[in-house]
Design an enzyme around this catalytic site. Structure first.
Site, PDB file in Angstrom:
ATOM      1  N   TYR A  50       0.834  -1.198   0.000  1.00  0.00           N
ATOM      2  CA  TYR A  50       0.000   0.000   0.000  1.00  0.00           C
ATOM      3  C   TYR A  50       0.875   1.257   0.000  1.00  0.00           C
ATOM      4  CZ  TYR A  50       0.870   0.652   5.054  1.00  0.00           C
ATOM      5  OH  TYR A  50       1.438   0.856   6.281  1.00  0.00           O
ATOM      6  N   CYS A  51       0.317   2.354  -0.510  1.00  0.00           N
ATOM      7  CA  CYS A  51       0.965   3.663  -0.471  1.00  0.00           C
ATOM      8  C   CYS A  51      -0.132   4.717  -0.406  1.00  0.00           C
ATOM      9  CB  CYS A  51       1.883   3.872  -1.671  1.00  0.00           C
ATOM     10  SG  CYS A  51       1.048   3.799  -3.273  1.00  0.00           S
ATOM     11  N   THR A  52       0.190   5.975  -0.618  1.00  0.00           N
ATOM     12  CA  THR A  52      -0.780   7.059  -0.424  1.00  0.00           C
ATOM     13  C   THR A  52      -1.960   6.971  -1.385  1.00  0.00           C
ATOM     14  OG1 THR A  52       1.035   8.485   0.280  1.00  0.00           O
ATOM     15  CG2 THR A  52      -1.043   9.555  -0.255  1.00  0.00           C
ATOM     16  N   GLY A  66      -1.605   4.977  -4.603  1.00  0.00           N
ATOM     17  CA  GLY A  66      -1.510   3.800  -5.453  1.00  0.00           C
ATOM     18  C   GLY A  66      -0.404   3.811  -6.485  1.00  0.00           C
ATOM     19  N   ILE A  69      -4.220   4.545   0.383  1.00  0.00           N
ATOM     20  CA  ILE A  69      -4.812   4.809   1.693  1.00  0.00           C
ATOM     21  C   ILE A  69      -6.013   5.750   1.573  1.00  0.00           C
ATOM     22  CG2 ILE A  69      -4.342   5.732   4.001  1.00  0.00           C
ATOM     23  CD1 ILE A  69      -1.343   5.123   3.442  1.00  0.00           C
TER      24      ILE A  69
END
Length: 626
Positions: free
Chosen positions: A210-212, A214, A241
């Site tokens: 996961y990241c901010t 995508g 997220i």
């Protein structure tokens, strides 16, 4: 009600991986569309897609989305639109890029590797997308709901955070009974090395990333999957997220705040628990609006209001403290030249053997109010070394002694000893040649090599592809006389040099600037480009490029470089520079933004002039950074 909505501010984020057939056409579209709608922010256009973060009135952003959707290129794009307040202050707006519209053509949408010569993984091989609900279910069930592409039904579940450490400080997924890995990286381009170093830990498991928003997981998941057998089961949170928190307003398994790269700074859930803590007093704190940064690497740090009032506004992040074995003071007063009796010298020297000539250390003297000198890392030319470059710049160092300290290091590529049967024509300056003419060979008709003990080792930042850059034990005859255009073929070896300099920056820094001469200037320009690619970390504030050249002939590699730069080279008249053509230095100059570049042309050949008026202009440039 309609008027209130029309006046409401918002922010829009979206990216799209797609083959862009005409960069110039798309550039002009964004320029026209965003300006007509009054949108501010960042637009990055690359051959492999677009990445957009813009803000403005909600009505304008919705019009922008409607127009973008009509373009087949953006089919399936996930537009993340949120209402928000205006930037809290001008500093936040400026740092986040919301005081102007910046549209740039870049080499690639996301710079995954720090090395410009290393090809990024194919995005078509990225991990499978999971919706926010699917992602939540997988975490809740410990991975049992994932489809397994392999025969082993006992795979573990690893949750991998693809973000930088300053993002994870204020918020992260916390799931019982699921192994969670935080790489603790300063910048995204450090992630490939972390993955390589932990490949055995990842092998054979379900990897949930996961990241901010995508975009970083796209490339990182593709890189993991490119490793082949054992790395097939990689999954990524679609929309990042941000989409997860929209689906789970109470935060779900995500605790804290989501760091965002716009003037909102961070976005929280209904859960008001604070995950972050103050760097100095360790009290709960998660507000980056003060924009406090590490004095070494320029990474954002969390410092509470109370500590900001007490401290001197200069801080050392946890990663820099770790690199220096945790014994660094938080406040930095000034720098002193390293002397042999100071503690710690042997430890640091041994970590980079044979490459350090002199370096600054942090002063721990209370009450020392002497003005801090600028620390400038100096990169020598081809077939030079730190020692002789230091000697040949002694006049420059003397004239700058009240405002700057020059630090010299050897490049990592050691070159073999070579000589010409006949002494070549005298050289114009302190730089490259394909002979060892700097070895004090006094006999102009000498046919035998000089005694090896009279010559010091020679180094390079860049070498010829497939060249044997290992040091030899004997002299060898040069294959041909000195070729003034040889620098155009020296394009290999950047990876090793960049990795070496990253160690220098982390262990010897901070540096205010970097000075490069000839091939050293080419290397310094590449460092400027690396800083431009990822602005979350800045190793230096300015560059001085003397008799420099570029490995690339167009701006399409990175666009204009914004690093403040001073370019010093011969004007083609008088005693000409026989080693680097004036046009080559002009081509290098063209890569830098005109508004941030200063030019000094001289008539003294392949040297760094130190007489007036040139030295006065150098001082004027440096004065801006004191």
């Amino acid at each position: 009600m309609a008027k209130r909505e029309e006046a409401e501010d918002g922010v829009l984020l979206y990216y799209k991986y797609a083959s862009v057939p005409d960069l110039s056409h798309l550039f002009h579209f964004y320029d026209s569309n965003c300006k007509s709608l009054g949108l501010l922010g960042r637009v990055r256009i690359a051959p492999d897609g677009v990445n957009v973060t813009v803000g403005g009135k909600m009505s304008s952003l919705e019009k922008h989305i409607s127009i973008i959707k009509s373009n087949e290129l953006f089919k399936g794009t996930d537009f993340k639109l949120a209402s928000c307040h205006s930037p809290s202050n001008e500093r936040v707006a400026k740092e986040c890029g919301f005081t102007s519209l910046s549209i740039r053509e870049v080499k690639e949408l996301v710079t995954f590797s720090p090395y410009p010569f290393l090809k990024s993984p194919a995005i078509s091989n990225a991990g499978r997308h999971l919706s926010a609900v699917e992602f939540h279910s997988v975490l809740q069930n410990g991975g049992n709901s994932l489809e397994d592409n392999g025969s082993d039904q006992n795979k573990g579940l690893i949750l991998l955070d693809a973000r930088n450490v300053y993002e994870t400080r204020i918020g992260k997924f916390q799931t019982p009974n699921v192994e969670t890995l935080d790489p603790n990286i300063r910048q995204y381009s450090d992630l490939p090395a972390w993955i390589d170093n932990h490949s055995e830990q990842l092998r054979g498991n379900h990897i949930l990333m996961y990241c901010t928003g995508g975009i970083r997981c796209e490339m990182a998941s593709a890189y993991i999957r490119s490793k082949g057998a054992g790395y097939e089961n990689v999954f990524q949170l679609f929309g990042g997220i941000q989409r997860y928190m929209e689906q789970f307003p109470d935060g779900g398994f995500f605790k804290g705040k989501n760091f965002v790269f716009d003037h909102r700074i961070s976005v929280g859930s209904f859960d008001t628990d604070i995950v972050g803590s103050c760097l100095l007093c360790d009290s709960p704190f998660d507000d980056y609006s003060s924009r406090c940064r590490c004095n070494n690497c320029r990474m954002l740090v969390l410092v509470c209001d109370s500590c900001q009032e007490k401290a001197c506004s200069k801080y050392i992040c946890e990663l820099c403290q770790k690199h220096r074995r945790g014994d660094m003071p938080v406040q930095i007063d000034r720098f002193h030249p390293q002397s042999t009796h100071e503690s710690g010298a042997g430890e640091l020297r041994s970590s980079i053997p044979g490459h350090i000539t002199s370096f600054p250390v942090l002063s721990q003297i209370d009450g020392d109010t002497s003005p801090r000198k600028l620390q400038i890392l100096c990169l020598h030319g081809f077939r030079q070394n730190a020692s002789n470059f230091k000697g040949r710049t002694a006049s420059l160092a003397k004239k700058l002694k009240n405002m700057a300290e020059l630090v010299f290091v050897n490049a990592p590529h050691e070159l073999p000893f070579i000589y010409l049967p006949h002494s070549p024509e005298p050289n114009n300056g302190p730089d490259e040649s394909s002979s060892e003419q700097n070895c004090n060979v006094s006999d102009a008709t000498q046919h035998c090599p000089p005694p090896r003990e009279t010559c010091k080792k020679r180094f390079a930042w860049l070498v010829m592809p497939q060249s044997d850059d290992s040091a030899g034990t004997d002299w060898k005859v040069a294959e041909e006389p000195f070729d003034p255009l040889q620098y155009q073929q020296q394009t290999a070896g950047f990876d090793e040099s960049y990795a070496f300099l990253k160690t220098i920056f982390s262990q010897m820094g901070p540096f205010d600037g970097v000075l490069g001469f000839s091939q050293g200037a080419a290397m310094a320009a590449l460092l400027c480009a690396q800083q431009e690619i990822d602005n979350s970390i800045q190793c230096f504030r300015f560059a001085i490029l003397c008799s420099g050249f570029s490995l690339f002939s167009t701006k399409s590699i990175w666009g204009s470089l914004n690093c403040p730069s001073l370019h010093i080279f011969g004007n083609g008249q008088g005693k000409k520079d026989r080693q680097i053509a004036r046009q080559a230095s002009m081509d290098l100059l063209s890569l830098f933004d005109k508004g941030s570049a200063v030019v000094i042309e001289h008539e003294s050949g392949h040297i760094i002039p130190t007489q007036s008026p040139y030295i006065d202009r150098v001082k004027d440039f440096l004065q801006r950074f004191l």
